[in-house]
Structure formats: structure tokens, C-alpha cells
Design an enzyme around this catalytic site. Structure first.
Site, PDB file in Angstrom:
ATOM      1  CB  CYS A 357      -8.476 -37.369  20.116  1.00 38.08           C
ATOM      2  SG  CYS A 357     -10.181 -38.007  20.580  1.00 38.08           S
ATOM      3  NE  ARG A 386     -19.067 -36.222  21.676  1.00 38.72           N
ATOM      4  CZ  ARG A 386     -18.368 -36.588  22.842  1.00 38.72           C
ATOM      5  NH1 ARG A 386     -18.852 -37.102  23.988  1.00 38.72           N
ATOM      6  NH2 ARG A 386     -17.123 -36.233  22.639  1.00 38.72           N
ATOM      7  CD  GLN A 404     -15.035 -32.869  23.650  1.00 35.64           C
ATOM      8  OE1 GLN A 404     -14.165 -33.054  22.809  1.00 35.64           O
ATOM      9  NE2 GLN A 404     -15.318 -33.871  24.389  1.00 35.64           N
ATOM     10  CG  ASP A 406     -10.631 -32.352  23.535  1.00 38.78           C
ATOM     11  OD1 ASP A 406     -10.193 -33.267  24.605  1.00 38.78           O
ATOM     12  OD2 ASP A 406     -10.969 -32.937  22.511  1.00 38.78           O
ATOM     13  CG  HIS A 408      -5.777 -34.786  22.765  1.00 44.63           C
ATOM     14  ND1 HIS A 408      -6.706 -34.093  21.981  1.00 44.63           N
ATOM     15  CD2 HIS A 408      -6.755 -35.974  23.321  1.00 44.63           C
ATOM     16  CE1 HIS A 408      -7.981 -34.364  22.015  1.00 44.63           C
ATOM     17  NE2 HIS A 408      -7.735 -35.531  22.606  1.00 44.63           N
ATOM     18  CE  LYS A 489     -13.784 -41.984  33.169  1.00 51.42           C
ATOM     19  NZ  LYS A 489     -15.279 -41.927  32.617  1.00 51.42           N
ATOM     20  CG  HIS A 535      -8.126 -38.382  25.295  1.00 53.63           C
ATOM     21  ND1 HIS A 535      -8.579 -38.265  24.158  1.00 53.63           N
ATOM     22  CD2 HIS A 535      -7.455 -39.712  25.432  1.00 53.63           C
ATOM     23  CE1 HIS A 535      -8.262 -39.308  23.377  1.00 53.63           C
ATOM     24  NE2 HIS A 535      -7.656 -40.277  23.987  1.00 53.63           N
TER      25      HIS A 535
END
Length: 662
Positions: A357, A386, A404, A406, A408, A489, A535
Site C-alpha cells: 500500500c 513477512r 498478493q 493487491d 488500492h 472490513k 484495500h
RNA sequence: GCCCCCCUAGCUCAGUCGGUAGAGCGUUUCCAUGGUAAGGAAAAGGUCACCGGUUCGAUUCCGGUGGGGGGCUCCA
């Protein structure tokens, strides 16, 4: 002896006052516990005038819990028989079974479990009655002086700890005695109950494994030994449960990863870091390509960002403050030292990124933005790292390096509702395209103790998420206070082919990062406004989704994902040339086809293709060659003979294009 | 990170009460030319995860490291 007027399963009856529910339900073997005036009670409970009694079957959810909890008691008794120095923790029912925590002299091994299990069989055979006995704190402490963990539970009873509710909780402190044939107690345990009438009401059980667990679930507490078991209303149900477990083991993506040559975790690279082999690479690329195409259709723009960044970026985002344990430690670059080792020039710290992000925010902030551009949807297959604790790593589903899908979304407040709604539809349809059909949604709401942002913003975003969720007509589970501190979420839970649920996609509104990054756009009136940031990841991680799909399909991927879509098998070597020319045509049509030209016999080649779970086999011998045709053998063993090559190509191509399972 | 268990050929696993190892599958070569889930034969393939200790001698016993498994805790 007097008469009582009571209601039993909706019928008014009159009974003598020495009657108990166990007598009322004597005819129905499956009734093992009952509700009296709505409360779950033992069948031995005394009845009062006007009681409303309902029988509870062993197969009902409540009946199963009672069965499993009673089996846990039997196990605890057996453990103390076999290992008399063992102290008791707690022993609740859980999904499909039960556990009991013990503090033994030494940890249990598999042979111990066998011993315990046979001691349990004997207790079940003995038909010990469970007797409820009301006590008080002083007496219980005296009676259980040799059980320090039980005493601790009695001590915290007033605090009503959640995890202790099976043992204590409720208004009264009770002990359950197991009575032997002579009616004398042979074993006792602090417990709220209720229980089966007797141990002989346990039809089928099995001990599964032993493992360690912290006392009362806290890392700070001592480690106890937990034994897991399972118990069922019938031997058949136990057997089918064990078969389900065996099936799950067969589908384990870690095992299929090796068997189908999809991926591996070389020790040399490090724990939780996968390499994808060519076959796994094809599956993964097919997954990614399709996702990319759908995102394009949906108005996403593709961006790329580096795997490394200076510490300042994650200081700005806040990750370093609250998440540094989960990050790989920094690399210090360009540091210069004096001869004595003191620092001459401070170095620069770089981190592997645990999230994408901040990078996307920098792209948003790279120039002024107008409301006319919004919503901006930035997408990236972003690989993150991670440092997961060593004990939690699990194949592809919990790794240390993963990618990911991912994105945004930056939009205005007004756009948020529509954006969330279309996003959720998009997410679910995409998951359906990958073959997942059965979903429910979970909405995580604000924890007022730990969160940032305005109440009104939270309320608005939560309502928008809720509306979007409701519009899908799926089951919606509320996860009250379960949101991260920066926004509410929705997560999509998907059921796989054997009924296991996996958390897949998440859609999260963020009130934190737009502020930290001071994201702005120019509104219609010329003022600077803060965009709403969403997200979202559909797969969560590609690796994880790969693992889930592998298990869902048990490695038998639908043709569009299958690494090898067709294996061509000549009946004998003489027909290999003919098939080779057919293979060429298939390849020209974009089909992933291999010719098995080895000197194995045809039967063996079929077996090999079958074990590799290839969707189609193309078989040709004398007759086919003469006619310029082929035979198709499907993965399920069905067969179609004498198919024109062009027809075979059309059929297989359309199955691939339609993402059909065969 | 914590507790317990495991690591032997590419894969799945035997085995050695301390004297450096074996099977099946796979691989290679040869024979066999076979219509729907294993044709036959031979060969190659191992620092018994790694490092240290005990011992005349360690794959085996002990300790550490790495990797894996089952749980617990964790998963922004």
C-alpha cells in the site's frame, strides 16, 4: 408419592414425582440429554410441577457437544488411571470432537494414547453413571486440593472467564461423579455439565493426537499436554469422519505439490519460501493471466513497485511502529566506520516490503489529482515478505514470501458505496470463475477501544460494506469489533469441495493511510479533499490461492488451469508419428499437449497420465490412423472413439475457453 | 516464539541393541510392438540433513544448527 403435571415434547403428561427425564425418554435411545424450561439438563435431573421438558437427541448440535464433553471426561479418568500423577486442566467439546489438557509427569507419546484409549473402552463398557453434585467454593477447594488448575478455575469463577465456562460458570459450582456398578464414585471432575446419563451412551470415539497447549491460552502460562479426540453417535459416522480426514490428507497441497511436480520449498532458500516448478508455473500463470484480464476489464491500472524500500516509507505508513516484528530485519547500506569501530557516516536502512500500500500511495501522490480521475484503481501482483514465526509456517497457505493480488482504490466518499458494491460482485464472480461456488461473508466492525477515525466515517463505511454484502444474498456473519484499527472490513469465506472453509478475499476501508500520506484530490469546488482508500485482495496471496485450489480440485485442475491439458498416447510405437502430427495441430490451436513417446506400454501410459490427473488423453492406433481420427479418454475413465481431429480440438478448446471442469 | 515428534537413494519407506545400508516406484540401457490404470531384464544412484561431543569405531548415543510435521500463541 405425588403426581406432577408436566409437558414432555409438547404433550401434557402426569407423572409420579420419582420420575426423571431418563424414565420419560427410556424408549428413545437417541435422547441423551434434555431441555427443562429451555435449559440444557441431565436426564437425571429432578422434575418439578409445571416443568416443560424436551428431549435432545445425541445427533443434534447440543447432543453432540454433550457426547463429546462426556467423552472428554472418560478420557480424563482414563489418563489418571494410567498416569496417576497427571493433573487436570480443562476439557471442552470442539467441532467434531473434544480435547482435554493435562499436566503429566512427561509428555504423552502415541503408545500412551493407545493405553488411554483401551482404558476408555473399559470405562465405556462399565456404564458409569454421571452424577451431578452441587458443592460450594470452600468444599470444592478442599476436595480438589490436589488439582491446582481446577483450584485456579474455582478462584477465577467470579471473573467468569470465557474459556473456563465448561468447568465452572453458571450459578452453582458443581462436581460430576462417575459412579461404578456399586453406585460409589470412582472418579470426579469439577464441571458445569450436563452429561450423558452414563458412559455406555458413548457409541463411537477415537483419540486423535496429542499436542501442547498453553494453560488458558496464554504464552505466559505453562505448557500443558492436550489430547484431541473425536466422538460420534454411531460407528458409521466415526468411520466417515475418519474417511474425510484421509481424503483431506490425500488432497494436501504440500503432498500434491511433490506428486504433481508443482512446487517445492528448498531448504537452501529458507523456511516458507517456495519455488514453482514448470508445471506449477503454468497453473500459476494461467491463474494470474485470467485475473489480470478481468482486472483490466474492470478498470484497474497496473503498477509495479520494488521489493525494497528505505525505512522512512514504513515509518510514514506506521508499519515499523506496530509491525516491525513481522518484518525481515533491515539491511544497513553505505555505513562507514572509523578505525575504532565508531560510526563515521550513518548508513541507510532498507527493508523488504511486507505490504504494497505505501508504494501505491506514493503513485497516487506523485502528482496532483482531480476528482475527474477518481476512482483510481491501482493493481499489482506485489510480492511481499513477512517474517512469520517459525511455528506458523504451513506450505503455500502461510509462507514468508508471497505475492498478493493487491489493489488500492482511491475514490470520493460519494463513490464509496457504488465502488464497494461493484467490487464485491466482481470479487465473487471472479472466485466463481476459478471454481469456488459456496460462500459466506463476514463483516468486521469497529473496536472502539482500538481504532482511529471519525465515528461518522466508520458508520458510513460499515453501512456501505453491509449494504454491499446484503445485496449479494449470501449468509452474512457479523464479526463485532473484529476490524483492524484503521477501518472496517468484509471478508469472503469460501467452502471447498470437501466442505472446508477458507478465508479468501478481503475488502477493507482505510481511514489511516490517506491521512498519514496526506493524500488529496481537487474537488469540484476547487477545495482539497481526502480520498477514501479501499484495500482489496481477491486471492489474498497467489501462493495461498494456489494451495487452496490444489486442495479444492485435489490436483485435478480444470483444463484451463491444468499444466498438461492433453497427453497423446499411441497404442503402439508405429502410431507415434501419426499422433505427432495430430499433436502439432493441437499445439497450433494453443492447447498444452504432450506426446508420450516412451517405450512404456499403452496401459502404463494411461496409468501415468491418470495419476498426473491430465484432463484428456488422446489415443490412436491402427483404426484411428486409417480414418485420420483419434479417441478421447477423459479423466473420469469415459471414452469417445473415432473423433475427427478438428472436432477433438474444438471440443477441448471450448472446454478450456469456458473454464469448464471435466 | 513455545511443547512434542521426525529427517536414510529423485519419491514413499525398511534397517543397523554402535562395526558406514535395503525395498518398491522413478531414472538409464537392453528385450518386448502391446486397444484403455503397472510387460520383462540389467545397471546406475546414499558423507544415513549439517556441525560438534562421547567412543578403538557414530547413520545409530548425547548436544547444537537447519528443515519438516502436529498443536498452542500469532496472522497489521
Amino acid at each position: 408419592m405425588s403426581q406432577l403435571s408436566i409437558t414432555v415434547d409438547g404433550r401434557a403428561v402426569s407423572v409420579t414425582d420419582d420420575q426423571r427425564p431418563t424414565h420419560l425418554f427410556a424408549e428413545s435411545k437417541e435422547i441423551v440429554v434434555c431441555k427443562i424450561n429451555g435449559e440444557l439438563k441431565d436426564l437425571w435431573t429432578d422434575l418439578k410441577e409445571g416443568d416443560v421438558v424436551e428431549g435432545v437427541s445425541i445427533s443434534s448440535p447440543e447432543g453432540l457437544s454433550v457426547l463429546r464433553h462426556s467423552t472428554a471426561h472418560v478420557m480424563a479418568q482414563a489418563v489418571q488411571q494410567v498416569f496417576s500423577q497427571t493433573r487436570l486442566g480443562i476439557g471442552p467439546p470442539i467441532t467434531d470432537g473434544f480435547y482435554y489438557d493435562f499436566d503429566p509427569e512427561r509428555p504423552f507419546n502415541p503408545e500412551d494414547l493407545e493405553k488411554i484409549e483401551s482404558a476408555m473402552r473399559k470405562i465405556v463398557k462399565d456404564g458409569q453413571r454421571f452424577r451431578r453434585r452441587v458443592t460450594n467454593e470452600a468444599d470444592a477447594l478442599k476436595e480438589l486440593a490436589h488439582e491446582p488448575y481446577k483450584c485456579e478455575l474455582i478462584g477465577i469463577k467470579s471473573g467468569a472467564g470465557e474459556e473456563a465456562s465448561v468447568e465452572v460458570g453458571g450459578a452453582e459450582l458443581t462436581i460430576y461423579d462417575n459412579l461404578g456398578r456399586d453406585g460409589q464414585p470412582v472418579w470426579s471432575d469439577l464441571c458445569r455439565g450436563p452429561h450423558l446419563p452414563s458412559t455406555k451412551h458413548i457409541p463411537a470415539f477415537k483419540l486423535m493426537r496429542s499436542a501442547a497447549a498453553y494453560w488458558r491460552g496464554s504464552e505466559k502460562n505453562p505448557m500443558l499436554q492436550r489430547i484431541y479426540g473425536t466422538a460420534w453417535p454411531s460407528q458409521e459416522e466415526l468411520t466417515s469422519y475418519l474417511e474425510l480426514l484421509a481424503e483431506a490428507e490425500k488432497r494436501d497441497h504440500r503432498r500434491l505439490g511433490t506428486e504433481l511436480d508443482l512446487f517445492s520449498f528448498p531448504e537452501e532458500i529458507g523456511s516458507g519460501l517456495a519455488v514453482f516448478h514448470p508445471k506449477g508455473g503454468i497453473v500459476r500463470r494461467a491463474m494470474e493471466d485470467y485475473s489480470r484480464k478481468r482486472h483490466e476489464d474492470e478498470g484497474y491500472e497496473f503498477v509495479y513497485s520494488p521489493h525494497l524500500t528505505k525505512a522512512a516509507l514504513f515509518e510514514k505508513s506506521g508499519h515499523l511502529q506496530w509491525y516491525s516484528e513481522g518484518m525481515y530485519p533491515p539491511m544497513v547500506m553505505d555505513e562507514e566506520l572509523h578505525a575504532d569501530g565508531t560510526i563515521k557516516r550513518a548508513g541507510q536502512q532498507y527493508y523488504m516490503k511486507p505490504m504494497n500500500c505505501p508504494f501505491h500511495n506514493l503513485i497516487f501522490a506523485s502528482r496532483g489529482r482531480s476528482y475527474r480521475e477518481l476512482p483510481i484503481r491501482l493493481f499489482e501482483f506485489g510480492t511481499v515478505y513477512r517474517y512469520e514465526k517459525s511455528g506458523v509456517i504451513h506450505g503455500l497457505t502461510r509462507a514468508r514470501g508471497f505475492t498478493q493480488d493487491d489493489a488500492h482504490i482511491y475514490c470520493t466518499k460519494d463513490q464509496m458505496v457504488g465502488e464497494l458494491d461493484s467490487l464485491l460482485t466482481f470479487v465473487l464472480n471472479l472466485l466463481r470463475d476459478y471454481g469456488l461456488e459456496d460462500f459466506y461473508l463476514e463483516l468486521s466492525t469497529r473496536n472502539p477501544e482500538k481504532s482511529v477515525g471519525e465515528d461518522s466515517d466508520w458508520a458510513e463505511a460499515t453501512e456501505a460494506l453491509r449494504k454491499a454484502a446484503v445485496a449479494q444474498n449470501l449468509e452474512l456473519v457479523l464479526d463485532e469489533g473484529g476490524a483492524a484499527f484503521y477501518g472496517p472490513k468484509i471478508s469472503v469465506q469460501a467452502k471447498d469441495a470437501i466442505g472446508r472453509t477458507w478465508q479468501m478475499s478481503t475488502i477493507q476501508v482505510d481511514f489511516q493511510l490517506p491521512q498519514r500520506f496526506e493524500l488529496e484530490y481537487s474537488a469540484t469546488d476547487g477545495t482539497r479533499q481526502r480520498p477514501v482508500m479501499i484495500h482489496r485482495a481477491l486471492f489474498g496471496s497467489i501462493e495461498r490461492f494456489f494451495g487452496v485450489l490444489t486442495e479444492h480440485y485435489s490436483g485435478a485442475f480444470p483444463p484451463w488451469l491444468a499444466p498438461v491439458q492433453v497427453t497423446a498416447i499411441p497404442v503402439a510405437e508405429a502410431f507415434a508419428d501419426y499422433l505427432a502430427s495430430v499433436v502439432k495441430e493441437f499445439k497450433a490451436a494453443g492447447i498444452r499437449i504432450d506426446l508420450d513417446a516412451s517405450d512404456d506400454r499403452m496401459q502404463k501410459k494411461i496409468r501415468n497420465a491418470q495419476m498426473q490427473k491430465v484432463p484428456y488423453m488422446l489415443i490412436a492406433g491402427e483404426e484411428d490412423q486409417q480414418a485420420g481420427k483419434v479417441s478421447i479418454r477423459y479423466r473420469n475413465g469415459e471414452q469417445k472413439n473415432s473423433i475427427a481431429v478438428a472436432d477433438a480440438i474444438t471440443e477441448i478448446r471450448s472446454a478450456i475457453a469456458d473454464r469448464k471442469q471435466v
